[in-house]
Design a protein around this motif. Structure first.
Motif, PDB file in Angstrom:
ATOM      1  N   PHE A 507       0.838  -1.194   0.000  1.00 34.59           N
ATOM      2  CA  PHE A 507       0.000   0.000   0.000  1.00 34.59           C
ATOM      3  C   PHE A 507       0.877   1.249   0.000  1.00 34.59           C
ATOM      4  N   SER A 508       0.314   2.356  -0.446  1.00 35.58           N
ATOM      5  CA  SER A 508       1.080   3.596  -0.458  1.00 35.58           C
ATOM      6  C   SER A 508       0.211   4.772  -0.024  1.00 35.58           C
ATOM      7  N   ASN A 509       0.882   5.869   0.277  1.00 32.89           N
ATOM      8  CA  ASN A 509       0.239   7.088   0.762  1.00 32.89           C
ATOM      9  C   ASN A 509      -0.090   7.986  -0.432  1.00 32.89           C
ATOM     10  N   LYS A 525      -7.250   2.727  -5.797  1.00 35.80           N
ATOM     11  CA  LYS A 525      -7.784   3.171  -4.515  1.00 35.80           C
ATOM     12  C   LYS A 525      -8.512   2.032  -3.817  1.00 35.80           C
ATOM     13  N   LEU A 526      -8.224   1.862  -2.522  1.00 38.82           N
ATOM     14  CA  LEU A 526      -8.867   0.819  -1.734  1.00 38.82           C
ATOM     15  C   LEU A 526     -10.202   1.315  -1.194  1.00 38.82           C
ATOM     16  N   LEU A 527     -11.200   0.451  -1.200  1.00 35.66           N
ATOM     17  CA  LEU A 527     -12.517   0.824  -0.684  1.00 35.66           C
ATOM     18  C   LEU A 527     -12.518   0.878   0.835  1.00 35.66           C
ATOM     19  N   ASN A 528     -11.695   0.037   1.452  1.00 32.81           N
ATOM     20  CA  ASN A 528     -11.713  -0.069   2.904  1.00 32.81           C
ATOM     21  C   ASN A 528     -10.285  -0.113   3.438  1.00 32.81           C
ATOM     22  N   PRO A 529      -9.543   1.015   3.340  1.00 30.10           N
ATOM     23  CA  PRO A 529      -8.124   1.000   3.718  1.00 30.10           C
ATOM     24  C   PRO A 529      -7.916   0.865   5.222  1.00 30.10           C
ATOM     25  N   VAL A 530      -6.754   0.342   5.594  1.00 29.53           N
ATOM     26  CA  VAL A 530      -6.384   0.222   7.001  1.00 29.53           C
ATOM     27  C   VAL A 530      -6.234   1.600   7.619  1.00 29.53           C
ATOM     28  N   SER A 531      -5.662   2.544   6.854  1.00 24.93           N
ATOM     29  CA  SER A 531      -5.488   3.915   7.320  1.00 24.93           C
ATOM     30  C   SER A 531      -5.396   4.816   6.099  1.00 24.93           C
ATOM     31  N   PRO A 532      -5.587   6.141   6.264  1.00 27.81           N
ATOM     32  CA  PRO A 532      -5.473   7.052   5.110  1.00 27.81           C
ATOM     33  C   PRO A 532      -4.099   7.003   4.462  1.00 27.81           C
ATOM     34  N   GLU A 533      -3.048   6.707   5.250  1.00 28.32           N
ATOM     35  CA  GLU A 533      -1.691   6.645   4.712  1.00 28.32           C
ATOM     36  C   GLU A 533      -1.440   5.359   3.927  1.00 28.32           C
ATOM     37  N   MET A 534      -2.404   4.437   3.938  1.00 27.53           N
ATOM     38  CA  MET A 534      -2.249   3.172   3.217  1.00 27.53           C
ATOM     39  C   MET A 534      -3.502   2.913   2.382  1.00 27.53           C
ATOM     40  N   SER A 535      -3.978   3.945   1.697  1.00 25.92           N
ATOM     41  CA  SER A 535      -5.267   3.851   1.010  1.00 25.92           C
ATOM     42  C   SER A 535      -5.152   3.546  -0.483  1.00 25.92           C
ATOM     43  N   LEU A 536      -3.925   3.398  -0.998  1.00 21.58           N
ATOM     44  CA  LEU A 536      -3.725   3.062  -2.411  1.00 21.58           C
ATOM     45  C   LEU A 536      -2.893   1.793  -2.534  1.00 21.58           C
ATOM     46  N   MET A 537      -3.214   0.990  -3.553  1.00 20.35           N
ATOM     47  CA  MET A 537      -2.292  -0.077  -3.928  1.00 20.35           C
ATOM     48  C   MET A 537      -1.126   0.601  -4.650  1.00 20.35           C
ATOM     49  N   ARG A 538       0.089   0.296  -4.260  1.00 19.37           N
ATOM     50  CA  ARG A 538       1.239   1.059  -4.740  1.00 19.37           C
ATOM     51  C   ARG A 538       1.429   0.926  -6.245  1.00 19.37           C
ATOM     52  N   SER A 539       1.739   2.041  -6.876  1.00 21.63           N
ATOM     53  CA  SER A 539       2.061   2.031  -8.305  1.00 21.63           C
ATOM     54  C   SER A 539       3.565   2.034  -8.514  1.00 21.63           C
ATOM     55  N   ASN A 544       7.661   3.408  -0.757  1.00 23.88           N
ATOM     56  CA  ASN A 544       7.925   2.786   0.540  1.00 23.88           C
ATOM     57  C   ASN A 544       9.414   2.661   0.826  1.00 23.88           C
ATOM     58  N   LEU A 545      10.233   2.543  -0.231  1.00 23.50           N
ATOM     59  CA  LEU A 545      11.683   2.489  -0.012  1.00 23.50           C
ATOM     60  C   LEU A 545      12.190   3.801   0.581  1.00 23.50           C
ATOM     61  N   ILE A 546      11.678   4.931   0.054  1.00 17.55           N
ATOM     62  CA  ILE A 546      12.092   6.234   0.595  1.00 17.55           C
ATOM     63  C   ILE A 546      11.626   6.363   2.042  1.00 17.55           C
ATOM     64  N   ASP A 547      10.437   5.861   2.337  1.00 16.68           N
ATOM     65  CA  ASP A 547       9.920   5.907   3.698  1.00 16.68           C
ATOM     66  C   ASP A 547      10.814   5.108   4.641  1.00 16.68           C
ATOM     67  N   SER A 548      11.248   3.917   4.203  1.00 18.10           N
ATOM     68  CA  SER A 548      12.151   3.094   5.017  1.00 18.10           C
ATOM     69  C   SER A 548      13.493   3.788   5.205  1.00 18.10           C
ATOM     70  N   LEU A 549      13.983   4.387   4.123  1.00 15.88           N
ATOM     71  CA  LEU A 549      15.238   5.115   4.186  1.00 15.88           C
ATOM     72  C   LEU A 549      15.143   6.261   5.191  1.00 15.88           C
ATOM     73  N   SER A 550      14.034   7.009   5.135  1.00 13.97           N
ATOM     74  CA  SER A 550      13.812   8.127   6.056  1.00 13.97           C
ATOM     75  C   SER A 550      13.780   7.645   7.501  1.00 13.97           C
ATOM     76  N   TYR A 551      13.108   6.525   7.745  1.00 16.21           N
ATOM     77  CA  TYR A 551      13.015   5.969   9.098  1.00 16.21           C
ATOM     78  C   TYR A 551      14.404   5.650   9.648  1.00 16.21           C
ATOM     79  N   ASN A 552      15.252   5.078   8.801  1.00 17.66           N
ATOM     80  CA  ASN A 552      16.606   4.730   9.241  1.00 17.66           C
ATOM     81  C   ASN A 552      17.440   5.960   9.546  1.00 17.66           C
ATOM     82  N   ILE A 553      17.326   6.979   8.703  1.00 19.47           N
ATOM     83  CA  ILE A 553      18.092   8.211   8.932  1.00 19.47           C
ATOM     84  C   ILE A 553      17.681   8.847  10.257  1.00 19.47           C
TER      85      ILE A 553
END
Length: 780
Positions: A507-509, A525-539, A544-553
């Motif tokens: 999923f993606s934001n 777009k998901l009809l019933n997303p877990v959260s607004p930040e995970m409401s799309l199937m990733r294109s 998500n790689l940048i998000d993981s990179l940011s978390y590590n930094i």
């Protein structure tokens, strides 16, 4: 799931805590933590109020002298019900702390200084909110630890219950598991109460309610629950509300079957269970209003919505201090619909948690009798009858397990008596046949559907650690899978270049996707997303790689190299590989001061794929989300297969990263189609020669890669072409740059003569000079 050891002892002798934890964990209900919910209460003792006066400077405050057996202490309270002679819970300053560990401090209130405080049940963790301080109802000796007097030396196990075992979401369910593991008996409450059928009308107009029992009890008194009931609920994380509501929660934690109580006077003489049409408004017990989407199960009185079936009761039909007559609901709702309802309206409760996983419809009568007995003993009243609507009776499944199959899977031949004993302790009735057993599966075990499930049940209770380590099945060699081998090869090559693999959600934001504009097609777009930040199937995998990179930094890991292989979702599913990096090139080499750069990153991508004989072409192209002039497309045999570039400032700011981030993404399915078998080519045993060619090139008119391609194609003797110098500055015409290429000539057949090399090089210069925007500068 929290389990109180004191509570569990009502049903089975728990014995030693270490052994208990081991037995539960080995049976499949892992003990994650052992808690003592009241352990932070310290220095609180029973004390007697020996003097009571109105505060001289505040009419709403009381000044008391209390005796804790060690001396007299001054306390100030706003509870005007305090009288001389009351026995209270007292803690002296700096020596006592409440359930949250807050230390009692000395205060000066309107000129009078305190040296202690009187505790309420709220401060002792037994109530969510207390109106006044706690007073012992029966005489107690002063100076005794309150935790001992109120039996607060509780021990609670936090268990990890797997989703397929809803029967373990109760104290009785856990007792049953222990009974099977230890081969000892356990007790289930057997209420002595009995009641007759009533005439209260109940109608089920939906297939999402499997059973509905309504039990009328009149003449109840709604008040505070007794201390033992508050203690048990508090120990497992539930707050005390009133005696009727507390009893429904108690029975849920005991049986695992959620129960709800209505104020009978607020119901319009009947119960109608039906589907929501959509658009209805519902105010829940949490005082929040929800708009229904349609399809939810509603408990109504034909006109008003009383509760959301399987999730939560309604505010306007709930129990209050004025309630005299109640209607107890013991129902079973469809797990799938309950889960959908909970997700749609974003409301999760202890009841929905259990209904989503599956509740036993056939324990309804036992649950109803237990709750009726408790209500009458604690709240008073009498049962006026019940109505039980069970449209389609759910019967226990019958499954045959052959002794041969059981032996085959277990790697030994189990004792037949042990098999029957284990199944009997688990509530599974068996009848022996010639070659196995016919088993009747209780309806509380909805996870058992085939014979291999019975094998698993026997194995875990017998002891997985005792199963012989022998090969019970012949080795079967699987077929070669080129696609899997290709992806595995990419993983090996990526990690060999220092990249660490990520496995992210699919999923993606939408906010992140918006930063990249039309670089990527919009995700689904998901009809019933877990959260607004995970409401799309990733294109794209890049998000998500940048998000993981940011978390590590943000956690001081500044030198990051990540890759991921996974699916993206646009018009169709597509597998890709993506890379993301930032920081130092060689963080463990203190002599290497280089930071990651686009060309270094490009070289790493090229080196990974050169190992599988893939040569990419790179072309500049500005794209949204990337720095202009520092991004482009990756092509293979003229077809675009990926992108590469430096992330722009806006994306960096969104992820709160202030170092350059470089990313690349490639369609590996396209690359897989272009794989060719490796072949051997003879290498030259003759010496090579090289010549350097410098030229001025007008910016924007011709690309360096075109010059290199021209050089490569200029002669059959060209072995290699590479850029050795790039310069802009003094002596270079405006809007131009100086580039030097080195052309290496060689033959596998002979040593090339000077004439052959010069002829080939002259031809190259003619080709270069014929191109608009290039001026030859230097030949060497």
């Amino acid at each position: 799931m929290k389990i109180s050891i004191e509570w569990l002892n009502d049903f089975i002798d728990t014995g030693d805590l270490e052994r208990l934890a081991e037995d539960l964990t080995l049976s499949g209900s892992e003990v994650e933590e052992i808690e003592r919910p009241f352990e932070k209460i310290k220095g609180v003792f029973s004390a007697k109020v020996v003097e009571r006066k109105i505060h001289p400077n505040a009419d709403n405050l009381i000044v008391c002298k209390v005796d804790d057996g060690k001396g007299l202490h001054t306390i100030i309270t706003s509870d005007k019900t305090v009288s001389e002679g009351d026995l209270i819970a007292f803690g002296s300053c700096l020596n006592a702390s409440d359930v949250n560990g807050h230390i009692v401090e000395s205060l000066e209130i309107r000129g009078i200084k305190t040296d202690g405080m009187a505790f309420s049940l709220q401060e002792l963790g037994l109530e969510a909110h207390s109106e006044g301080i706690f007073k012992f109802e029966k005489p107690v000796e002063i100076g005794i630890d309150v935790k001992k007097l109120l039996e607060l030396e509780q021990i609670v196990f936090e268990l990890e219950i797997t989703p397929n075992r809803p029967d373990c979401l109760s104290h009785i369910g856990i007792a049953r598991e222990l009974s099977a593991v230890r081969r000892s008996s356990f007790k289930i409450p057997k209420p002595s109460i009995d009641f007759h059928k009533g005439d209260f009308p109940v109608f089920i107009e939906t297939d999402k309610c499997l059973r509905y029992m309504a039990l009328k009890i009149s003449g109840v008194t709604v008040k505070d629950s007794p201390l033992w009931l508050k203690r048990r609920l508090s120990s497992v994380g539930l707050r005390a509300i009133n005696n009727v509501t507390d009893i429904t929660n108690y029975v849920m934690m005991e049986f695992g079957h959620p129960v709800h109580a209505f104020d009978l006077e607020k119901i319009n003489s009947r119960i109608v269970v039906k589907d929501a049409k959509g658009g209805e408004k519902f105010v829940a017990l949490n005082s929040k209003e929800y708009t229904l989407n349609g399809g939810e199960t509603l408990i109504t009185d034909g006109e008003n919505v009383l509760a959301l079936g399987g999730v939560m009761g309604g505010k306007y039909s709930g129990i209050s201090q004025e309630t005299k007559d109640i209607l107890i609901e013991v129902a079973t709702f469809d797990p799938v619909n309950t889960r959908k309802t909970s997700r749609k309206i974003n409301l999760s409760t202890d009841a929905s948690y259990r209904f989503e996983r599956g509740v036993d419809p056939n324990d309804t009568l036992d649950v109803a009798k237990r709750i009726a007995e408790m209500v009458i003993s604690i709240s008073g009243g009498k049962v006026d009858g019940f109505v039980d609507v069970y449209p389609t009776v759910i019967k226990p499944k019958k499954i045959f397990i052959s002794s041969e199959k059981l032996s085959s899977y277990m790697s030994f031949t189990p004792d037949e008596n042990e098999v029957e004993e284990i199944f009997d302790y688990l509530g599974i009735k068996t009848s022996r046949k010639d070659n196995g057993w016919e088993c009747i599966i209780p309806t509380f075990r909805q996870d058992i559907n085939q014979d291999v499930d019975l094998v698993e049940e026997f194995a875990r209770i017998h002891g997985l650690d005792t199963i012989p380590s022998v090969m019970s099945m012949p080795f079967v060699k699987g077929e070669s899978n080129p696609w899997w081998e290709f992806k595995n090869k990419l993983r090996i090559l990526s990690t060999s270049c220092g990249y660490f693999e990520n496995v992210n959600y699919s999923f993606s934001n939408p906010k992140v996707e918006g930063l990249f504009g039309d670089t990527f097609k919009s995700g689904i777009k998901l009809l019933n997303p877990v959260s607004p930040e995970m409401s799309l199937m990733r294109s794209s995998l890049i998000f998500n790689l940048i998000d993981s990179l940011s978390y590590n930094i943000k956690h001081q890991e500044n030198d990051v190299k990540f890759f991921e292989i996974g699916k993206t979702f646009e018009e169709k599913e597509e597998e890709r590989i993506a890379f993301a990096t930032t920081g130092a090139v060689s963080p463990f080499d203190y002599t290497d001061k280089r930071s990651q750069d686009l060309l270094i990153f490009k070289g790493e991508i090229e080196s990974i794929f050169k190992n599988i004989h893939i040569d990419f072409e790179f072309s500049n192209e500005n794209m949204a989300g990337f720095e202009n002039g520092r991004c482009g497309r990756i092509s293979l045999n003229g077809k675009k297969v990926g992108i590469i570039g430096q992330i722009n400032r806006k994306v960096n700011e969104f992820f709160d990263v202030d170092t350059p981030i470089y990313v690349a993404e490639l369609k590996i399915e396209e690359i897989f189609k272009n794989l060719r078998p490796s072949r051997y080519e003879s290498y030259s045993q003759y010496p090579s020669s090289f010549k350097d060619l410098s030229m001025f090139v007008k910016k924007g008119e011709i690309k360096a890669e075109d010059i290199i391609k021209t050089a490569r194609d200029s002669s059959k003797y060209v072995q290699d072409v590479r850029v050795v110098d790039l310069y802009t500055g003094k002596g270079v015409p405006q809007n131009s740059y100086s580039i030097t290429i080195r052309v290496t000539y060689n033959s596998v057949e002979k040593t090339l003569s000077d004439q052959e090399i010069d002829s080939a090089f002259s031809k190259l210069m003619e080709l270069i000079e014929s191109k608009t925007g290039i001026t030859l500068r230097k030949v060497r």
